[in-house]
Design a protein around this motif. Sequence first.
Motif, PDB file in Angstrom:
ATOM      1  N   THR A 184      45.579  49.863  36.847  1.00 23.57           N
ATOM      2  CA  THR A 184      45.430  51.056  36.005  1.00 23.57           C
ATOM      3  C   THR A 184      45.274  52.303  36.884  1.00 23.57           C
ATOM      4  N   SER A 185      44.474  52.153  37.955  1.00 21.92           N
ATOM      5  CA  SER A 185      44.281  53.297  38.874  1.00 21.92           C
ATOM      6  C   SER A 185      45.619  53.716  39.477  1.00 21.92           C
ATOM      7  N   LEU A 228      38.579  42.686  45.544  1.00 21.86           N
ATOM      8  CA  LEU A 228      39.765  43.302  46.168  1.00 21.86           C
ATOM      9  C   LEU A 228      39.386  44.286  47.258  1.00 21.86           C
ATOM     10  N   ARG A 269      33.140  44.946  36.027  1.00 17.22           N
ATOM     11  CA  ARG A 269      33.545  44.448  37.356  1.00 17.22           C
ATOM     12  C   ARG A 269      32.374  43.753  38.039  1.00 17.22           C
ATOM     13  N   ARG A 270      32.684  42.661  38.778  1.00 14.65           N
ATOM     14  CA  ARG A 270      31.627  41.928  39.492  1.00 14.65           C
ATOM     15  C   ARG A 270      31.509  42.466  40.915  1.00 14.65           C
ATOM     16  N   LEU A 315      35.289  33.439  38.668  1.00 15.21           N
ATOM     17  CA  LEU A 315      36.632  33.357  39.241  1.00 15.21           C
ATOM     18  C   LEU A 315      37.640  34.140  38.396  1.00 15.21           C
ATOM     19  N   ALA A 330      40.163  52.327  32.724  1.00 15.45           N
ATOM     20  CA  ALA A 330      40.650  50.954  32.905  1.00 15.45           C
ATOM     21  C   ALA A 330      40.299  50.075  31.713  1.00 15.45           C
ATOM     22  N   GLY A 331      39.120  50.317  31.127  1.00 14.10           N
ATOM     23  CA  GLY A 331      38.706  49.523  29.966  1.00 14.10           C
ATOM     24  C   GLY A 331      38.464  48.078  30.348  1.00 14.10           C
ATOM     25  N   GLY A 332      38.254  47.239  29.350  1.00 10.92           N
ATOM     26  CA  GLY A 332      38.135  45.801  29.596  1.00 10.92           C
ATOM     27  C   GLY A 332      36.787  45.357  30.096  1.00 10.92           C
ATOM     28  N   LEU A 333      36.797  44.261  30.882  1.00  9.37           N
ATOM     29  CA  LEU A 333      35.565  43.597  31.307  1.00  9.37           C
ATOM     30  C   LEU A 333      34.856  44.380  32.403  1.00  9.37           C
ATOM     31  N   ASP A 337      37.328  36.001  35.476  1.00 12.47           N
ATOM     32  CA  ASP A 337      36.982  37.371  35.068  1.00 12.47           C
ATOM     33  C   ASP A 337      37.009  38.369  36.239  1.00 12.47           C
ATOM     34  N   PRO A 338      36.394  38.043  37.397  1.00  9.05           N
ATOM     35  CA  PRO A 338      36.489  38.998  38.515  1.00  9.05           C
ATOM     36  C   PRO A 338      37.934  39.292  38.935  1.00  9.05           C
ATOM     37  N   ILE A 339      38.774  38.272  38.945  1.00 12.28           N
ATOM     38  CA  ILE A 339      40.170  38.484  39.356  1.00 12.28           C
ATOM     39  C   ILE A 339      40.879  39.366  38.339  1.00 12.28           C
ATOM     40  N   ILE A 349      50.668  45.173  42.031  1.00  9.01           N
ATOM     41  CA  ILE A 349      49.273  44.690  41.975  1.00  9.01           C
ATOM     42  C   ILE A 349      49.144  43.595  40.908  1.00  9.01           C
ATOM     43  N   MET A 379      40.954  45.838  28.563  1.00  6.64           N
ATOM     44  CA  MET A 379      41.868  44.778  29.019  1.00  6.64           C
ATOM     45  C   MET A 379      43.170  44.839  28.215  1.00  6.64           C
ATOM     46  N   ARG A 386      43.834  37.481  48.726  1.00  7.80           N
ATOM     47  CA  ARG A 386      43.470  37.621  47.315  1.00  7.80           C
ATOM     48  C   ARG A 386      43.217  36.277  46.641  1.00  7.80           C
ATOM     49  N   GLN A 413      43.124  44.496  36.768  1.00  5.19           N
ATOM     50  CA  GLN A 413      43.219  45.491  35.701  1.00  5.19           C
ATOM     51  C   GLN A 413      42.866  46.886  36.223  1.00  5.19           C
ATOM     52  N   ILE A 414      41.733  46.964  36.921  1.00 10.36           N
ATOM     53  CA  ILE A 414      41.254  48.274  37.377  1.00 10.36           C
ATOM     54  C   ILE A 414      42.194  48.844  38.446  1.00 10.36           C
ATOM     55  N   GLU A 415      42.584  48.004  39.395  1.00  9.88           N
ATOM     56  CA  GLU A 415      43.464  48.479  40.471  1.00  9.88           C
ATOM     57  C   GLU A 415      44.820  48.923  39.932  1.00  9.88           C
ATOM     58  N   ASP A 464      33.267  33.049  34.677  1.00  8.52           N
ATOM     59  CA  ASP A 464      32.394  34.146  35.124  1.00  8.52           C
ATOM     60  C   ASP A 464      32.636  34.540  36.570  1.00  8.52           C
ATOM     61  N   THR A 479      39.629  41.394  36.145  1.00  4.39           N
ATOM     62  CA  THR A 479      39.061  42.745  36.113  1.00  4.39           C
ATOM     63  C   THR A 479      39.561  43.572  37.292  1.00  4.39           C
ATOM     64  N   ASP A 480      39.520  42.971  38.483  1.00  4.38           N
ATOM     65  CA  ASP A 480      39.987  43.702  39.667  1.00  4.38           C
ATOM     66  C   ASP A 480      41.461  44.089  39.529  1.00  4.38           C
ATOM     67  N   TYR A 497      37.960  34.928  46.018  1.00  6.82           N
ATOM     68  CA  TYR A 497      37.042  34.720  44.885  1.00  6.82           C
ATOM     69  C   TYR A 497      36.430  33.319  44.912  1.00  6.82           C
ATOM     70  N   ARG A 500      43.298  35.609  29.389  1.00 14.46           N
ATOM     71  CA  ARG A 500      41.865  35.308  29.467  1.00 14.46           C
ATOM     72  C   ARG A 500      41.448  34.358  28.341  1.00 14.46           C
TER      73      ARG A 500
END
Lengths: 320, 104
Positions: free
Chosen positions: A37-38, B31, B75-76, A24, B70-73, A26-28, A51, A1, B43, A33-35, A22, A30-31, B47, A9
Amino acid sequence: MTAPSGQLRRFLSRHCATAAMDHLVDPILTDIQIESTSAAVRGQRWASRWIRAAGAIALIKALAVYGWTRFWSIREWSADDRRALIRTLSYFAAVAVAAIPLLMMPFLLRFPATRAWEVAPYLVPQALPLALPVGLFVGLLYGFRARVVSPRPRTAVIILAVLCSAASFASLAWIVPVSNQAFRVAVSGNERIEKGTPEMTLGELRTRIGAYAARGRDVSRMALTYHARWALAAAPVVLTSWAFLVVARLPNRRLVVGIVAIASCVAYYSLMGAGQFAVLRESLPPAAGAWLPNAAFVAALILLPRRTPNDERRTAAASL
Amino acid sequence: MAGRRPRVLTLSPKESVILQLLVRDDEAYGLELVSASRGRLKRGTVYVTLGRMEEKGYITSRLEDAPPEAGGLPRRIYKATALGRQVLEAWSQPAKFLIPAVTR
């Protein structure tokens, strides 16, 4: 993160429930962050930024929707919270509805019964800004007395107080002048009767004060009416704040609550009369005279200590 | 968040879209559902809807480690439950019966 996401956070975790974090936040995060970074790894720097920006807006919107739905989900309120709010609303409605005819009575008694029924509707808007704060104040004292409540019913009552203030302001600024004029026309039978100060809307009053002041005429009475309308519109919020402070100190006795309710309302409206009297005696400027009761109650709110024996009991009950 | 079952099993249009996607793809994250819905999910609300559906017992979720870059938490990831599939089926039947074009 990343650092901003981590800080965000940490900030949200201090203010949001674990379930909200947990399912709301964190999922937002994380999504996003990952998107992002990709996208950055693929060399799409602007897509990555987009994004993040869209994700931040989505997070705000999601928190707003979540907070709003949770707040109004009465099923999830504790029994004490529900009872406090229901009792407050019931007393508020009963007292406000009872106060309106009582406030109209002195005017209506001047007319024969059949005529009184005809002119009564014109007086309702005038009674409303006085009946609403009293109803809310009494409702809150009886609804919240001797209860351990969460911030939810308190917030609901504060929202109600703000709505009452807005309704009072609308009534005092535009509806009361029109209904007053209609009342005068109905009583006198003269449709061309000239408007007096109480029959002017807030805008008309401001214009008239400016015009008279430019000619060097005394405008203190008009200015008092002008400021009194603003001050009276603030009464629901001021009295509600006062009620929250008082209810924490009251013993669980109906009679004591009743006496405190009557004493507070009498004190507020006596101060209003005293302020008007002081303006007419030229002891106070119009704005100060009009705002005297609100200023006195806010000063009492500030000066009274926050913690009370009832607070200590609530803290002890909450920690059990 | 899980556990509270509604007295009447309701299914909003958004919940229906999410269940359809989860039944089709087996598992998805927030997403992914938004992009797969072609504009039917947003978006900002997906959630909240997912959380509500989890409370109703229509879906379940698990945490999956994020990609190393990506690191971090974690994913759900969301998945439809048996109840969710039944509710979707039950709510789809009248639509299939009343609007045959939907099923084509």
